[in-house]
Write a protein that holds these residues in place. Structure first.
Motif, mmCIF file in Angstrom:
data_model
loop_
_atom_site.group_PDB
_atom_site.id
_atom_site.type_symbol
_atom_site.label_atom_id
_atom_site.label_comp_id
_atom_site.label_asym_id
_atom_site.label_seq_id
_atom_site.Cartn_x
_atom_site.Cartn_y
_atom_site.Cartn_z
ATOM 1 N N MET A 60 0.853 -1.190 0.000
ATOM 2 C CA MET A 60 0.000 0.000 0.000
ATOM 3 C C MET A 60 0.886 1.236 0.000
ATOM 4 O O MET A 60 1.110 1.870 1.027
ATOM 5 N N LEU A 61 1.362 1.592 -1.175
ATOM 6 C CA LEU A 61 2.326 2.676 -1.304
ATOM 7 C C LEU A 61 1.724 4.041 -1.001
ATOM 8 O O LEU A 61 2.448 4.987 -0.681
ATOM 9 N N LEU A 62 0.398 4.169 -1.081
ATOM 10 C CA LEU A 62 -0.252 5.452 -0.832
ATOM 11 C C LEU A 62 -0.504 5.713 0.646
ATOM 12 O O LEU A 62 -0.943 6.803 1.008
ATOM 13 N N ARG A 63 -0.247 4.732 1.484
ATOM 14 C CA ARG A 63 -0.490 4.915 2.918
ATOM 15 C C ARG A 63 0.750 5.547 3.561
ATOM 16 O O ARG A 63 1.743 4.885 3.813
ATOM 17 N N TYR A 64 0.671 6.819 3.851
ATOM 18 C CA TYR A 64 1.825 7.554 4.364
ATOM 19 C C TYR A 64 2.300 6.982 5.696
ATOM 20 O O TYR A 64 3.506 6.975 5.983
ATOM 21 N N ASP A 65 1.352 6.512 6.529
ATOM 22 C CA ASP A 65 1.704 5.991 7.843
ATOM 23 C C ASP A 65 2.374 4.622 7.780
ATOM 24 O O ASP A 65 2.703 4.046 8.817
ATOM 25 N N SER A 66 2.565 4.103 6.570
ATOM 26 C CA SER A 66 3.275 2.838 6.399
ATOM 27 C C SER A 66 4.529 2.995 5.551
ATOM 28 O O SER A 66 5.220 2.011 5.273
ATOM 29 N N ASN A 67 4.819 4.218 5.142
ATOM 30 C CA ASN A 67 5.975 4.497 4.288
ATOM 31 C C ASN A 67 6.637 5.779 4.777
ATOM 32 O O ASN A 67 6.260 6.885 4.368
ATOM 33 N N PHE A 68 7.633 5.631 5.642
ATOM 34 C CA PHE A 68 8.194 6.803 6.321
ATOM 35 C C PHE A 68 9.560 6.479 6.921
ATOM 36 O O PHE A 68 9.994 5.316 6.958
ATOM 37 N N ILE A 69 10.193 7.506 7.434
ATOM 38 C CA ILE A 69 11.405 7.363 8.239
ATOM 39 C C ILE A 69 11.078 7.795 9.660
ATOM 40 O O ILE A 69 10.431 8.826 9.873
ATOM 41 N N GLU A 70 11.516 6.998 10.617
ATOM 42 C CA GLU A 70 11.337 7.327 12.030
ATOM 43 C C GLU A 70 12.710 7.540 12.670
ATOM 44 O O GLU A 70 13.539 6.625 12.688
ATOM 45 N N PHE A 71 12.933 8.742 13.157
ATOM 46 C CA PHE A 71 14.213 9.048 13.780
ATOM 47 C C PHE A 71 14.286 8.453 15.187
ATOM 48 O O PHE A 71 13.357 8.595 15.978
ATOM 49 N N LYS A 72 15.399 7.807 15.485
ATOM 50 C CA LYS A 72 15.635 7.265 16.822
ATOM 51 C C LYS A 72 16.129 8.337 17.777
ATOM 52 O O LYS A 72 15.895 8.269 18.987
ATOM 53 N N LYS A 73 16.851 9.300 17.227
ATOM 54 C CA LYS A 73 17.332 10.429 18.011
ATOM 55 C C LYS A 73 17.184 11.684 17.172
ATOM 56 O O LYS A 73 17.171 11.629 15.936
ATOM 57 N N SER A 74 17.058 12.817 17.825
ATOM 58 C CA SER A 74 16.808 14.059 17.110
ATOM 59 C C SER A 74 17.935 14.371 16.134
ATOM 60 O O SER A 74 19.109 14.401 16.524
ATOM 61 N N PRO A 75 17.607 14.613 14.871
ATOM 62 C CA PRO A 75 18.645 14.880 13.868
ATOM 63 C C PRO A 75 19.054 16.353 13.854
ATOM 64 O O PRO A 75 18.286 17.237 14.242
ATOM 65 N N SER A 76 20.261 16.591 13.409
ATOM 66 C CA SER A 76 20.647 17.960 13.075
ATOM 67 C C SER A 76 20.012 18.284 11.733
ATOM 68 O O SER A 76 19.477 17.404 11.047
ATOM 69 N N LEU A 77 20.079 19.526 11.317
ATOM 70 C CA LEU A 77 19.501 19.904 10.031
ATOM 71 C C LEU A 77 20.205 19.179 8.895
ATOM 72 O O LEU A 77 19.571 18.714 7.947
ATOM 73 N N THR A 78 21.528 19.046 8.997
ATOM 74 C CA THR A 78 22.290 18.329 7.969
ATOM 75 C C THR A 78 21.864 16.870 7.898
ATOM 76 O O THR A 78 21.684 16.309 6.807
ATOM 77 N N GLU A 79 21.691 16.243 9.060
ATOM 78 C CA GLU A 79 21.270 14.841 9.107
ATOM 79 C C GLU A 79 19.854 14.680 8.558
ATOM 80 O O GLU A 79 19.555 13.701 7.862
ATOM 81 N N PHE A 80 18.979 15.638 8.864
ATOM 82 C CA PHE A 80 17.614 15.550 8.341
ATOM 83 C C PHE A 80 17.610 15.654 6.817
ATOM 84 O O PHE A 80 16.933 14.887 6.135
ATOM 85 N N LYS A 81 18.367 16.603 6.274
ATOM 86 C CA LYS A 81 18.403 16.772 4.822
ATOM 87 C C LYS A 81 18.948 15.536 4.132
ATOM 88 O O LYS A 81 18.491 15.165 3.043
ATOM 89 N N SER A 82 19.906 14.880 4.759
ATOM 90 C CA SER A 82 20.453 13.648 4.190
ATOM 91 C C SER A 82 19.386 12.554 4.162
ATOM 92 O O SER A 82 19.225 11.854 3.153
ATOM 93 N N ALA A 83 18.636 12.408 5.269
ATOM 94 C CA ALA A 83 17.556 11.417 5.317
ATOM 95 C C ALA A 83 16.448 11.770 4.338
ATOM 96 O O ALA A 83 15.870 10.892 3.687
ATOM 97 N N GLU A 84 16.156 13.043 4.220
ATOM 98 C CA GLU A 84 15.130 13.515 3.297
ATOM 99 C C GLU A 84 15.498 13.157 1.860
ATOM 100 O O GLU A 84 14.655 12.655 1.091
ATOM 101 N N ASN A 85 16.734 13.393 1.481
ATOM 102 C CA ASN A 85 17.197 13.081 0.136
ATOM 103 C C ASN A 85 17.130 11.587 -0.137
ATOM 104 O O ASN A 85 16.694 11.151 -1.215
ATOM 105 N N TYR A 86 17.538 10.783 0.858
ATOM 106 C CA TYR A 86 17.488 9.326 0.717
ATOM 107 C C TYR A 86 16.055 8.843 0.509
ATOM 108 O O TYR A 86 15.763 8.064 -0.410
ATOM 109 N N LEU A 87 15.124 9.325 1.360
ATOM 110 C CA LEU A 87 13.745 8.845 1.276
ATOM 111 C C LEU A 87 13.069 9.322 -0.008
ATOM 112 O O LEU A 87 12.320 8.568 -0.643
ATOM 113 N N ARG A 88 13.343 10.542 -0.401
ATOM 114 C CA ARG A 88 12.760 11.072 -1.635
ATOM 115 C C ARG A 88 13.167 10.218 -2.834
ATOM 116 O O ARG A 88 12.333 9.834 -3.665
ATOM 117 N N ASN A 89 14.447 9.890 -2.927
ATOM 118 C CA ASN A 89 14.932 9.075 -4.043
ATOM 119 C C ASN A 89 14.366 7.656 -3.983
ATOM 120 O O ASN A 89 14.018 7.071 -5.015
#
Length: 251
Positions: free
Chosen positions: A29-58
């Motif tokens: 179910m690719l359209l279900r946002y609550d089943s397709n996401f990244i969950e951070f274990k610890k609070s990211p820095s802005l640089t770390e968030f952007k890296s995760a964002e780029n990975y998930l987007r691709n």
């Protein structure tokens, strides 16, 4: 028992995990946002968030998905620089609240003969599916069709109890109960807009309380929606919050 967000059922598979985050994916179910996401274990820095964002987007682009979604650590508000970036980048930001109740703490519910709560079986499964389909159409027919397949899988799952509420014989509400050894999780509680304020939601919950009187009842509510106020009036106890952010791209 000590209840945390870890006790809440997550529909999806861990496809990647690091010290920073877990990546959950659900190809069924690719359209279900609550089943397709990244969950951070610890609070990211802005640089770390952007890296995760780029990975998930691709990753999502390869699967034809137009969204990205992130959950932040429980009981921690994202850093100011993260919130600033999310706002500037067009993310929708919200938070969830975790609630529990012991069944005997649920308030008295007046019996109304117009309301009947039934367990979903082979006899009423089609009526249940049709009710769910109509509720999900607001998110598009493709999403509603994918959700039907999910309901069919849940129907075969011995750890999920599906309930439907009838008002004067008409399907009017439903809820799924996810059962574990010590908890019963109320999931997807919905009352059709044409039958609201008739006590249907309370009757569905009361059925759960009686059916699972020996378990802790748990649920997650949107921190900005009105149902959370109902849960508080019904004696549910708050056990924490979790921020999330999502963004939908045009392409």
């Amino acid at each position: 028992m000590h209840i945390t967000f870890e006790n809440i059922n997550t529909l999806g598979h861990v496809v990647f995990e690091s010290q920073q985050y877990k990546h959950i994916h659900y190809p069924e179910m690719l359209l279900r946002y609550d089943s397709n996401f990244i969950e951070f274990k610890k609070s990211p820095s802005l640089t770390e968030f952007k890296s995760a964002e780029n990975y998930l987007r691709n990753y999502h682009l390869k699967n034809g998905q137009k969204h990205v979604k992130f959950y932040f650590p429980a009981n921690e508000k994202p850093a100011v620089e993260i919130l600033g970036y999310l706002n500037q980048s067009g993310y929708a930001i919200g938070f969830l609240e975790l609630y529990t109740i012991q069944p005997h703490q649920f308030p008295f519910v007046i019996n109304n003969s117009d309301i009947v709560i039934d367990v979903v079986t082979d006899k009423n499964f089609e009526a249940y599916l049709e009710f769910q389909y109509q509720q999900d159409l607001e998110f598009g027919s493709e999403f509603a069709n994918q959700k039907i397949e999910l309901h069919k899988r849940n129907f075969e799952d011995q750890n999920i109890l599906q309930l439907i509420a009838l008002y004067k014989g008409n399907p009017a509400g439903s809820v799924d109960v996810i059962i574990s050894k010590e908890t019963a999780e109320i999931d997807g509680l919905v009352v059709d807009e044409n039958f609201q304020k008739k006590g249907i939601g309370s009757r569905l919950q009361k059925f759960v309380m009686e059916e699972f009187h020996d378990k802790t009842i748990i649920l997650v509510a949107d921190g900005e929606d009105t149902p959370r106020e109902m849960y508080r009036r019904q004696n549910y106890q708050n056990h924490g919050y979790k921020y999330h952010a999502d963004k939908v791209y045009e392409n």
